[in-house]
Design an enzyme around this catalytic site. Structure first.
Site, PDB file in Angstrom:
ATOM      1  N   ASP A 147      17.646  24.478 102.252  1.00 61.13           N
ATOM      2  CA  ASP A 147      18.733  23.665 101.689  1.00 61.13           C
ATOM      3  C   ASP A 147      19.659  24.618 100.944  1.00 61.13           C
ATOM      4  O   ASP A 147      19.308  25.788 100.704  1.00 61.13           O
ATOM      5  CB  ASP A 147      18.144  22.591 100.741  1.00 61.13           C
ATOM      6  CG  ASP A 147      19.211  21.672 100.153  1.00 61.13           C
ATOM      7  OD1 ASP A 147      20.313  21.582 100.732  1.00 61.13           O
ATOM      8  OD2 ASP A 147      18.938  21.047  99.100  1.00 61.13           O
ATOM      9  N   ARG A 198      18.626   9.638 109.247  1.00 58.08           N
ATOM     10  CA  ARG A 198      18.818   8.960 107.952  1.00 58.08           C
ATOM     11  C   ARG A 198      19.083   7.470 108.198  1.00 58.08           C
ATOM     12  O   ARG A 198      18.577   6.600 107.482  1.00 58.08           O
ATOM     13  CB  ARG A 198      20.014   9.572 107.198  1.00 58.08           C
ATOM     14  CG  ARG A 198      19.800  10.995 106.709  1.00 58.08           C
ATOM     15  CD  ARG A 198      18.860  11.069 105.526  1.00 58.08           C
ATOM     16  NE  ARG A 198      19.293  10.304 104.377  1.00 58.08           N
ATOM     17  CZ  ARG A 198      20.116  10.742 103.435  1.00 58.08           C
ATOM     18  NH1 ARG A 198      20.569  11.970 103.477  1.00 58.08           N
ATOM     19  NH2 ARG A 198      20.455   9.982 102.398  1.00 58.08           N
TER      20      ARG A 198
HETATM   21  N1   CP Z   1      21.735  15.134 103.030  1.00 57.59           N
HETATM   22  C1   CP Z   1      22.533  14.337 102.305  1.00 57.59           C
HETATM   23  O1   CP Z   1      22.080  13.588 101.443  1.00 57.59           O
HETATM   24  O2   CP Z   1      23.851  14.434 102.614  1.00 57.59           O
HETATM   25  P1   CP Z   1      25.059  13.807 101.796  1.00 57.59           P
HETATM   26  O3   CP Z   1      25.122  14.546 100.484  1.00 57.59           O
HETATM   27  O4   CP Z   1      26.276  14.043 102.634  1.00 57.59           O
HETATM   28  O5   CP Z   1      24.797  12.352 101.563  1.00 57.59           O
HETATM   29  N1  NVA Z   2      20.126  19.909  96.980  1.00 52.35           N
HETATM   30  C1  NVA Z   2      21.384  19.369  97.424  1.00 52.35           C
HETATM   31  C2  NVA Z   2      21.180  18.302  98.433  1.00 52.35           C
HETATM   32  C3  NVA Z   2      22.425  17.697  98.994  1.00 52.35           C
HETATM   33  C4  NVA Z   2      22.158  16.570  99.937  1.00 52.35           C
HETATM   34  C5  NVA Z   2      22.150  18.832  96.230  1.00 52.35           C
HETATM   35  O1  NVA Z   2      21.550  18.201  95.355  1.00 52.35           O
HETATM   36  O2  NVA Z   2      23.363  19.058  96.167  1.00 52.35           O
END
Ligand code: CP
Ligand code: NVA
Length: 306
Positions: free
Chosen positions: A224, A292
């Site tokens: 991530d 999702r």
């Molecule tokens: N992965 C995810 O939650 O993406 P968004 O931030 O675009 O909702």
């Molecule tokens: N770790 C990231 C995830 C985004 C979907 C955040 O919190 O920005």
């Protein structure tokens, strides 16, 4: 009434039931559309941070199930500033049948849940992202036909996404290997919950010093962003610590030949993941994003038809 704030509050059987329902809903949708089981129901969506996947998948998911979603942007509501969180929870409970909220402080979700008389869903907080983990497990389930007995390796920042993935793995019987820079590991309470959850199961929840060690024999390599939403002012400082934790072709070569690569998105290509990996045949990142929709539809049906 159930809330969906963290996976630790849901049993392994309940999570597997959600995944199996998601598989059915995905198939039903592909064969002509979902039954309108949420007709007349409304989901209120609170966002304190930006979103593509969460916002669109919940909105479209409600529509596919015959219901309706109302988007409430940060400026409109000013959670806790214009109006107290308990009052927001009480007011919204009279209009909608469930609340999905993306917040900075996890405690704000707990407060919403405490004062709402409808289910509250965590659409990401600084502590966790359980909707993402649900879709991730659905993707792994589809790709390998099982979850139990697999080895999931997470490389990068010990953040909200890593926390939810670790507890999901522990609950569903997958081993979890994590490699982060020393100063950016998961908090101790997250470790305690995952280790307690894995007790009595033949799984290994373990921290590794290097990314190459963590991905050894892995079925799944997950990463991530190194800089989560709200941490933008720490960007330069964080990037200095993460250069050995990039998911690139060399790292993937240490894993199984049938390993899949996952990322919750948005990706910072060239930082935590290279284009060559994100766009490779082993990449499951867009399947994950699309799942999702189906994972959350299963959750909405569970919470809104009780
Ligand atoms: N992965 C995810 O939650 O993406 P968004 O931030 O675009 O909702
Ligand atoms: N770790 C990231 C995830 C985004 C979907 C955040 O919190 O920005």
């Amino acid at each position: 009434m159930r809330h969906f704030l963290d996976l630790k509050d849901w049993s392994s059987d309940e999570i597997m039931d959600l995944l199996n329902r998601a598989v059915d809903l995905k198939q039903e949708h592909a064969s002509g559309g979902n039954e309108p089981v949420l007709a007349g129901k409304t989901l209120g969506m609170i966002f304190q941070k930006p979103s593509l996947r969460t916002r669109v998948s919940f909105d479209v998911g409600m529509n596919q199930l015959g219901g309706y979603a109302v988007m409430i942007s940060p400026n409109e509501i000013q959670l806790g500033t214009r109006e107290s969180i308990p009052d927001v929870a009480r007011v919204l409970s009279g209009y909608v049948d469930a609340i999905m909220a993306r917040v900075f402080a996890h405690n704000h979700l707990r407060q919403l849940a405490q004062f709402a008389s409808v289910p509250v869903v965590n659409g990401l907080s600084d502590a966790s992202h359980p909707c993402q983990a649900l879709a991730d497990m659905l993707t792994i389930y589809e790709e390998f036909g099982e979850i139990s007995g697999l080895r999931i390796a997470y490389v990068g920042d010990g953040n909200n996404v890593a926390a939810s993935l670790m507890i999901a793995a522990a609950k569903l019987g997958a081993s979890f290997a994590i490699a982060t820079p020393a100063a950016y590991g998961l908090p101790s309470n997250v470790w305690e919950n995952a280790v307690a959850e894995s007790a009595g199961r033949p799984v290994n929840i373990k921290k590794y010093r290097t990314a190459a060690e963590a991905v050894q024999d892995a079925h799944v390599i997950y990463t991530d962003t190194w800089v989560s939403m709200g941490q933008e002012d720490q960007r330069d400082e964080k990037l200095e610590h993460f250069h050995d934790f990039q998911v690139n072709d060399e790292l993937v070569s240490h894993a199984r030949s049938d390993t899949i690569v996952m990322h919750c998105l948005p990706a910072h290509r060239g930082e935590e993941i290279t284009d060559s990996v994100a766009d490779s045949d082993q990449s499951a990142i867009f399947l994950q994003a699309h799942n999702r929709l189906h994972a959350q539809k299963a959750l909405l049906v569970e919470l809104m038809t009780q």
